[in-house]
Design a protein around this motif. Structure first.
Motif, PDB file in Angstrom:
ATOM      1  N   LEU A  96       0.830  -1.208   0.000  1.00  0.00           N
ATOM      2  CA  LEU A  96       0.000   0.000   0.000  1.00  0.00           C
ATOM      3  C   LEU A  96       0.865   1.258   0.000  1.00  0.00           C
ATOM      4  N   MET A  97       1.941   1.236   0.793  1.00  0.00           N
ATOM      5  CA  MET A  97       2.827   2.400   0.855  1.00  0.00           C
ATOM      6  C   MET A  97       3.467   2.655  -0.512  1.00  0.00           C
ATOM      7  N   ASN A  98       3.821   1.583  -1.197  1.00  0.00           N
ATOM      8  CA  ASN A  98       4.421   1.712  -2.515  1.00  0.00           C
ATOM      9  C   ASN A  98       3.432   2.316  -3.511  1.00  0.00           C
ATOM     10  N   LEU A  99       2.183   1.851  -3.458  1.00  0.00           N
ATOM     11  CA  LEU A  99       1.147   2.396  -4.332  1.00  0.00           C
ATOM     12  C   LEU A  99       0.900   3.877  -4.049  1.00  0.00           C
ATOM     13  N   GLN A 100       0.834   4.227  -2.772  1.00  0.00           N
ATOM     14  CA  GLN A 100       0.590   5.620  -2.390  1.00  0.00           C
ATOM     15  C   GLN A 100       1.742   6.512  -2.844  1.00  0.00           C
ATOM     16  N   HIS A 101       2.963   5.997  -2.717  1.00  0.00           N
ATOM     17  CA  HIS A 101       4.139   6.773  -3.114  1.00  0.00           C
ATOM     18  C   HIS A 101       4.129   7.025  -4.623  1.00  0.00           C
ATOM     19  N   ARG A 102       3.823   5.991  -5.393  1.00  0.00           N
ATOM     20  CA  ARG A 102       3.777   6.148  -6.848  1.00  0.00           C
ATOM     21  C   ARG A 102       2.674   7.111  -7.250  1.00  0.00           C
ATOM     22  N   ALA A 103       1.546   7.048  -6.558  1.00  0.00           N
ATOM     23  CA  ALA A 103       0.437   7.954  -6.859  1.00  0.00           C
ATOM     24  C   ALA A 103       0.861   9.408  -6.639  1.00  0.00           C
ATOM     25  N   ARG A 104       1.557   9.668  -5.534  1.00  0.00           N
ATOM     26  CA  ARG A 104       1.995  11.033  -5.240  1.00  0.00           C
ATOM     27  C   ARG A 104       2.959  11.556  -6.307  1.00  0.00           C
ATOM     28  N   LEU A 105       3.797  10.684  -6.843  1.00  0.00           N
ATOM     29  CA  LEU A 105       4.779  11.112  -7.831  1.00  0.00           C
ATOM     30  C   LEU A 105       4.129  11.602  -9.119  1.00  0.00           C
ATOM     31  N   ILE A 106       2.926  11.139  -9.419  1.00  0.00           N
ATOM     32  CA  ILE A 106       2.220  11.625 -10.619  1.00  0.00           C
ATOM     33  C   ILE A 106       1.066  12.547 -10.237  1.00  0.00           C
ATOM     34  N   GLN A 107       1.107  13.073  -8.985  1.00  0.00           N
ATOM     35  CA  GLN A 107       0.083  13.992  -8.473  1.00  0.00           C
ATOM     36  C   GLN A 107      -1.310  13.371  -8.487  1.00  0.00           C
ATOM     37  N   ALA A 108      -1.368  12.066  -8.268  1.00  0.00           N
ATOM     38  CA  ALA A 108      -2.655  11.372  -8.192  1.00  0.00           C
ATOM     39  C   ALA A 108      -2.992  11.055  -6.736  1.00  0.00           C
ATOM     40  N   THR A 109      -4.248  10.674  -6.516  1.00  0.00           N
ATOM     41  CA  THR A 109      -4.717  10.316  -5.175  1.00  0.00           C
ATOM     42  C   THR A 109      -5.157   8.857  -5.182  1.00  0.00           C
ATOM     43  N   LEU A 110      -4.742   8.124  -4.147  1.00  0.00           N
ATOM     44  CA  LEU A 110      -5.116   6.722  -4.019  1.00  0.00           C
ATOM     45  C   LEU A 110      -6.160   6.588  -2.909  1.00  0.00           C
ATOM     46  N   ASN A 111      -7.344   6.089  -3.260  1.00  0.00           N
ATOM     47  CA  ASN A 111      -8.414   5.887  -2.284  1.00  0.00           C
ATOM     48  C   ASN A 111      -8.741   4.405  -2.187  1.00  0.00           C
ATOM     49  N   ILE A 112      -8.731   3.887  -0.960  1.00  0.00           N
ATOM     50  CA  ILE A 112      -8.986   2.463  -0.742  1.00  0.00           C
ATOM     51  C   ILE A 112     -10.209   2.305   0.155  1.00  0.00           C
ATOM     52  N   GLN A 113     -11.180   1.540  -0.332  1.00  0.00           N
ATOM     53  CA  GLN A 113     -12.361   1.220   0.463  1.00  0.00           C
ATOM     54  C   GLN A 113     -12.445  -0.297   0.597  1.00  0.00           C
ATOM     55  N   SER A 114     -12.324  -0.765   1.818  1.00  0.00           N
ATOM     56  CA  SER A 114     -12.351  -2.205   2.045  1.00  0.00           C
ATOM     57  C   SER A 114     -12.687  -2.473   3.499  1.00  0.00           C
TER      58      SER A 114
END
Length: 256
Positions: free
Chosen positions: A224-242
């Motif tokens: 999850l941390m890796n996904l969030q980090h990659r999202a920030r690098l392209i100015q995107a937001t990662l939202n997880i609902q589970s």
């Protein structure tokens, strides 16, 4: 006379103070500028490193896919061709012609599959074919396993993404889908792409066992941390609902 001297002295002091203020302001501003350039360079270096890592991971995933195709698909087709040729009964012309036609069809299928795999060997494949085709390939891969029912839906026109953003998004998609396969224990997964106004959204939904995102983050879940980090690098937001026993929905929101 004393008043004039006092006035001159006051003027000199004010001038010196003003000069000191200007110098201090320039020094602080220069320091901030250097810090901004250093931070910008750090972000650039981090982005370059993550981009390289993403490219290598895509290549590794592609090679694994090719390995499975060679073993499970192409190897099977080649074996059928060999069997057909070994069992060809030339004394029965009708059966022989039918088996030859069947073999020719298998050869055509083999050539088509080999061409497809050769395209995948290109390191820039994800960029060349685009994000949509890359995701279609991942959905096809899931459906081929026979253990998953995967679907892909597109709403609105696809945005014109640059090469780096495409690589990041495609690798994030691969990582999410691979985690779904490994951990969700579900049967259905849906991928959707949606462009509305100035926002591009990529959503992955499954009907698996789910998890607690907050607990996973606290426990230091590297995925999850890796996904969030990659999202920030392209100015995107990662939202997880589970939630446990309620499946998972992961959305990547990219401002355009």
């Amino acid at each position: 006379m004393a008043d004039i001297e006092l006035f001159i002295l006051t003027g000199i002091i004010v001038t010196l103070l003003f000069g000191a203020f200007i110098v201090s302001f320039l020094l602080v501003n220069q320091k901030r500028h250097f810090r901004y350039l250093r931070e910008k360079e750090d972000i650039k270096n981090t982005t370059a490193q993550m981009l390289l890592q993403s490219q290598l991971e895509i290549k590794e995933q592609t090679l694994q896919h090719i390995s499975h195709e060679l073993h499970d698909n192409l190897g099977q087709v080649a074996s059928l061709i060999k069997i057909n040729l070994n069992t060809l009964q030339l004394h029965d012309e009708q059966k022989a012609l039918q088996k030859i036609e069947d073999t020719k069809e298998l050869v055509r299928q083999l050539i088509t599959d080999l061409k497809s795999l050769s395209v995948h060997l290109n390191s820039d494949w994800a960029v060349q074919v685009g994000l949509l085709r890359g995701l279609e390939n991942e959905v096809e891969r899931l459906n081929k396993t026979g253990q998953w029912q995967a679907s892909l839906k597109q709403e609105g026109p696809l945005p014109d993404l640059d090469a780096n953003t495409t690589i990041f998004l495609y690798r994030m998609a691969q990582e999410i889908l691979n985690n779904t396969i490994k951990h969700s224990s579900g049967k259905h997964v849906a991928v959707s792409l949606c462009t509305t106004g100035n926002l591009f959204t990529l959503v992955f939904t499954d009907d698996g066992v789910g998890f607690d995102p907050e607990e996973k983050t606290k426990s230091g879940g590297s995925g999850l941390m890796n996904l969030q980090h990659r999202a920030r690098l392209i100015q995107a937001t990662l939202n997880i609902q589970s939630a446990p026993a309620n499946g998972t929905s992961i959305a990547i929101e990219l401002p355009l």
